[in-house]
Every structure is written in structure tokens, then in C-alpha cells.
Design a protein around this motif. Structure first.
Motif, mmCIF file in Angstrom:
data_model
loop_
_atom_site.group_PDB
_atom_site.id
_atom_site.type_symbol
_atom_site.label_atom_id
_atom_site.label_comp_id
_atom_site.label_asym_id
_atom_site.label_seq_id
_atom_site.Cartn_x
_atom_site.Cartn_y
_atom_site.Cartn_z
ATOM 1 N N ILE A 191 32.644 -29.894 6.825
ATOM 2 C CA ILE A 191 33.828 -30.654 7.238
ATOM 3 C C ILE A 191 34.375 -31.468 6.067
ATOM 4 C CG2 ILE A 191 34.594 -32.597 8.674
ATOM 5 C CD1 ILE A 191 32.727 -31.498 10.875
ATOM 6 N N ALA A 192 33.470 -32.105 5.319
ATOM 7 C CA ALA A 192 33.896 -32.909 4.167
ATOM 8 C C ALA A 192 34.584 -32.043 3.115
ATOM 9 C CB ALA A 192 32.700 -33.631 3.568
ATOM 10 N N ASP A 193 34.023 -30.878 2.832
ATOM 11 C CA ASP A 193 34.617 -29.969 1.846
ATOM 12 C C ASP A 193 35.983 -29.480 2.309
ATOM 13 O OD1 ASP A 193 32.329 -30.234 0.336
ATOM 14 O OD2 ASP A 193 31.472 -28.289 0.929
ATOM 15 N N THR A 194 36.068 -29.149 3.585
ATOM 16 C CA THR A 194 37.314 -28.626 4.147
ATOM 17 C C THR A 194 38.408 -29.689 4.112
ATOM 18 O OG1 THR A 194 36.029 -27.149 5.572
ATOM 19 C CG2 THR A 194 38.320 -27.500 6.178
ATOM 20 N N ASP A 212 28.422 -27.302 21.220
ATOM 21 C CA ASP A 212 28.454 -28.161 22.397
ATOM 22 C C ASP A 212 29.609 -29.148 22.232
ATOM 23 O OD1 ASP A 212 27.562 -30.115 20.586
ATOM 24 O OD2 ASP A 212 25.523 -30.145 21.363
ATOM 25 N N ASP A 213 29.789 -30.019 23.212
ATOM 26 C CA ASP A 213 30.901 -30.978 23.168
ATOM 27 C C ASP A 213 30.819 -31.894 21.952
ATOM 28 O OD1 ASP A 213 31.984 -29.982 25.510
ATOM 29 O OD2 ASP A 213 30.880 -31.382 26.784
ATOM 30 N N THR A 214 29.606 -32.253 21.570
ATOM 31 C CA THR A 214 29.429 -33.152 20.433
ATOM 32 C C THR A 214 29.889 -32.493 19.134
ATOM 33 O OG1 THR A 214 27.553 -34.242 21.496
ATOM 34 C CG2 THR A 214 27.749 -34.495 19.113
ATOM 35 N N MET A 215 29.520 -31.242 18.966
ATOM 36 C CA MET A 215 29.939 -30.512 17.775
ATOM 37 C C MET A 215 31.458 -30.374 17.726
ATOM 38 S SD MET A 215 28.986 -26.597 16.712
ATOM 39 C CE MET A 215 30.202 -25.601 15.841
ATOM 40 N N VAL A 216 32.050 -30.011 18.840
ATOM 41 C CA VAL A 216 33.504 -29.850 18.883
ATOM 42 C C VAL A 216 34.193 -31.174 18.592
ATOM 43 C CG1 VAL A 216 35.464 -29.305 20.380
ATOM 44 C CG2 VAL A 216 33.419 -27.867 20.428
ATOM 45 N N LYS A 217 33.683 -32.260 19.136
ATOM 46 C CA LYS A 217 34.268 -33.581 18.894
ATOM 47 C C LYS A 217 34.197 -33.945 17.411
ATOM 48 C CE LYS A 217 34.188 -38.409 20.443
ATOM 49 N NZ LYS A 217 34.264 -38.994 19.070
ATOM 50 N N GLN A 218 33.074 -33.625 16.773
ATOM 51 C CA GLN A 218 32.922 -33.919 15.347
ATOM 52 C C GLN A 218 34.010 -33.215 14.527
ATOM 53 O OE1 GLN A 218 29.172 -32.613 13.703
ATOM 54 N NE2 GLN A 218 29.553 -33.530 11.703
ATOM 55 N N ALA A 222 37.873 -34.855 12.778
ATOM 56 C CA ALA A 222 38.326 -34.645 11.397
ATOM 57 C C ALA A 222 39.781 -34.192 11.353
ATOM 58 C CB ALA A 222 37.445 -33.612 10.711
ATOM 59 N N GLY A 223 40.369 -33.969 12.534
ATOM 60 C CA GLY A 223 41.762 -33.537 12.610
ATOM 61 C C GLY A 223 41.945 -32.037 12.428
ATOM 62 N N PHE A 224 40.889 -31.271 12.683
ATOM 63 C CA PHE A 224 40.897 -29.846 12.397
ATOM 64 C C PHE A 224 41.203 -28.965 13.601
ATOM 65 C CE2 PHE A 224 37.618 -30.338 8.721
ATOM 66 C CZ PHE A 224 38.639 -30.715 7.864
ATOM 67 N N GLY A 225 41.807 -27.827 13.323
ATOM 68 C CA GLY A 225 41.857 -26.737 14.270
ATOM 69 C C GLY A 225 40.487 -26.087 14.308
ATOM 70 N N LEU A 226 40.165 -25.375 15.408
ATOM 71 C CA LEU A 226 38.834 -24.800 15.560
ATOM 72 C C LEU A 226 38.902 -23.428 16.231
ATOM 73 C CD1 LEU A 226 35.755 -24.937 15.428
ATOM 74 C CD2 LEU A 226 35.796 -26.239 17.573
ATOM 75 N N TYR A 227 38.375 -22.432 15.523
ATOM 76 C CA TYR A 227 38.335 -21.053 16.008
ATOM 77 C C TYR A 227 36.903 -20.545 15.977
ATOM 78 C CZ TYR A 227 43.372 -21.296 15.547
ATOM 79 O OH TYR A 227 44.682 -21.681 15.692
ATOM 80 N N VAL A 228 36.622 -19.530 16.786
ATOM 81 C CA VAL A 228 35.270 -18.975 16.847
ATOM 82 C C VAL A 228 35.333 -17.450 16.778
ATOM 83 C CG1 VAL A 228 35.278 -18.988 19.389
ATOM 84 C CG2 VAL A 228 33.095 -18.907 18.146
ATOM 85 N N TRP A 229 34.329 -16.858 16.089
ATOM 86 C CA TRP A 229 34.224 -15.400 15.986
ATOM 87 C C TRP A 229 32.765 -14.993 16.136
ATOM 88 C CZ3 TRP A 229 30.919 -14.061 12.016
ATOM 89 C CH2 TRP A 229 30.703 -15.021 11.015
ATOM 90 N N THR A 230 32.440 -13.772 16.439
ATOM 91 C CA THR A 230 33.208 -12.772 17.150
ATOM 92 C C THR A 230 32.635 -12.749 18.559
ATOM 93 O OG1 THR A 230 33.489 -11.473 15.119
ATOM 94 C CG2 THR A 230 33.847 -10.318 17.190
#
Length: 263
Positions: A191-194, A212-218, A222-230
């Protein structure tokens, strides 16, 4: 009343999930071919993902692997081959005789399939930052369609340099849950690098991350969009939709749409 509002919000969140066809509609058509992209658009996928390499003559080839053996039957090293030598190869027969006419596309050919409107391409850079000048040359004329394009990359330099050269395009950092030496990926550092590279978010593998919810909140904090594969199982589709990811990459966009429609 508050409970009703919560469920309405959750339902809206599920419906808003972007469906991204992995290498095109690769469950049914040969991956990374024009047929796979066209089939994805035909079935109303929100986006198609493709993989791109820089060729030896400074051009592009849309293919996932470093060489052509798996999908074309003959082994050419993509980075050491000229575009013309790659794009004549049969990239469809391995999937079935009916796909024998499918070739390895150039990036321009793939992008030409993109319908006008809201659907878009996620362009995965498979090599390093050396491809960025050619990406800029190809994508700059599409600036008026910025919302229909995104760039994704595992390599930090490829993602960072893409964002610098094409600041008008969304760029997301790809990451697996484990590093090459099998250690858990340090999400806080990622997250810091991004953030330092001024990218738009993360595109993370379904396996090995502590989803989990905690990871998504983190990530959201950071103000990021979030995608998941596959994601290729209906239960997983519903799970990630409920977690609130922005998009789900899948080999089967029809399955994902059906899974999202279930209560």
C-alpha cells in the motif's frame, strides 16, 4: 429502518461490481485472441483483461506467456521475436479446431474490438517499463476514451512509469498473496509503495491474502480502488461482492453475472 438501509446499500454494492473477463471470455474461447474479446463484449462483460509484451522490434504482442509454446504449439521467445513473426502463429487450435484462424493479436488490434460506451480494457503489462513509450504511442490517441482504459502490472517500475507517462489512465498494482520466495506479501508495504507511486489502487490475487473486512478497510483507507483475480466459483463471487471490491476478474463473466444476481 437502519437494518433495511444496510441491506439496500449492500445490494447496491453487489450490483456495482465490475465484471472483468480474464484474457477475454477465456472459459469458452482461446485466451488473448480477438475471438475471446469479441465473445466477452457479446455477453456484455463490463471489461476484458489482456496481457501485452514488447517485441524485439519495439512493437506489441497480446499473449500471457513469455513464449508461444502453450498457446501456439511452437516455441518463440516473445521478447526476442519480431511482431510479424508472432502474429502469424495459430493461437486458437489448442482450444479447438473451430478456433484455428485465431492469431496472436497486436495491442492495436485488440483495442479495436472495444465498443464505444462504458465497457473497457484492463491492459496487463507483462514486461517492464521498456514498453511504456510504445504504450503511450498507442494509447494517447484514445485519450477521449480514458474511462474505457486501465493499466495493471506486477512490476513496480512498469506500473509507476505507466502512470507518469499516461496520468489520465487509471493504473493498478497487481500482487499475489505470496512473494516469489513463498513468503506472505507485506500488504502494508505494498500500500505504501502504491501510494508513493501515485497509482489508483490494487488488483490482488484471490489466494493467500487475508481477505476480510479489515483488509478491505485498510486498502480503502488509503483511497484505493480494489480488484480481485481470478474468481471462478459462484460462492467466491458472492463473497468478494459482499466485501465490496470494485471488480472481479474471471474466466467466465456469464457465471459471475448469474452469481451476482442471486440473493
Amino acid at each position: 429502518m437502519k437494518r433495511l438501509a444496510f441491506f439496500l446499500l449492500a445490494a447496491m454494492s453487489v450490483q456495482a461490481v465490475e465484471i472483468i473477463a480474464h484474457r477475454g471470455f477465456s472459459a469458452r474461447a482461446p485466451e488473448n485472441t480477438l475471438a475471446a474479446f469479441e465473445l466477452g463484449w457479446k455477453h456484455q462483460t463490463d471489461a476484458c483483461e489482456l496481457d501485452v509484451y514488447l517485441t524485439a522490434d519495439g512493437k506489441t504482442a497480446v499473449i500471457h506467456d513469455k513464449d508461444t509454446k502453450r498457446t501456439a504449439g511452437v516455441k518463440l521467445d516473445v521478447a526476442k521475436s519480431n511482431q510479424a513473426d508472432l502474429t502469424v502463429l495459430d493461437a486458437g487450435s489448442w482450444k479447438g479446431k473451430e478456433w484455428a484462424k485465431e492469431k496472436i493479436p497486436t495491442l492495436e488490434q485488440a483495442l479495436a474490438t472495444l465498443p464505444k460506451g462504458k465497457q473497457r480494457f484492463f491492459i496487463e503489462v507483462k514486461c517492464g517499463a521498456e514498453i511504456v513509450p510504445e504504450l503511450k504511442r498507442i494509447l494517447e490517441p484514445m485519450k477521449d476514451r480514458a474511462d474505457q482504459l486501465a493499466i495493471i502490472a506486477f512490476k513496480r517500475d512498469a506500473a509507476a512509469e505507466s502512470k507518469k507517462a499516461l496520468p489520465w489512465i487509471k493504473v493498478y498494482r497487481l500482487a499475489s498473496g505470496k512473494t516469489k520466495d513463498k513468503k506472505p506479501t507485506d500488504l502494508t508495504q505494498l500500500i505504501a509503495d502504491t501510494k508513493a507511486d501515485q497509482l489508483d489502487g490494487l488488483d490482488l490475487g484471490v489466494a493467500d491474502f487475508p481477505w476480510d473486512d479489515t483488509m478491505v478497510k485498510q486498502i480503502r483507507d488509503a483511497g484505493f480502488g480494489l480488484y480481485v483475480w481470478t474468481v471462478n466459483k459462484p460462492a467466491d463471487v458472492q463473497r468478494f461482492a459482499k466485501l465490496g471490491v470494485d471488480g472481479i476478474t474471471t474466466d467466465d463473466p456469464v457465471m459471475v453475472r448469474e452469481a451476482l444476481a442471486k440473493p
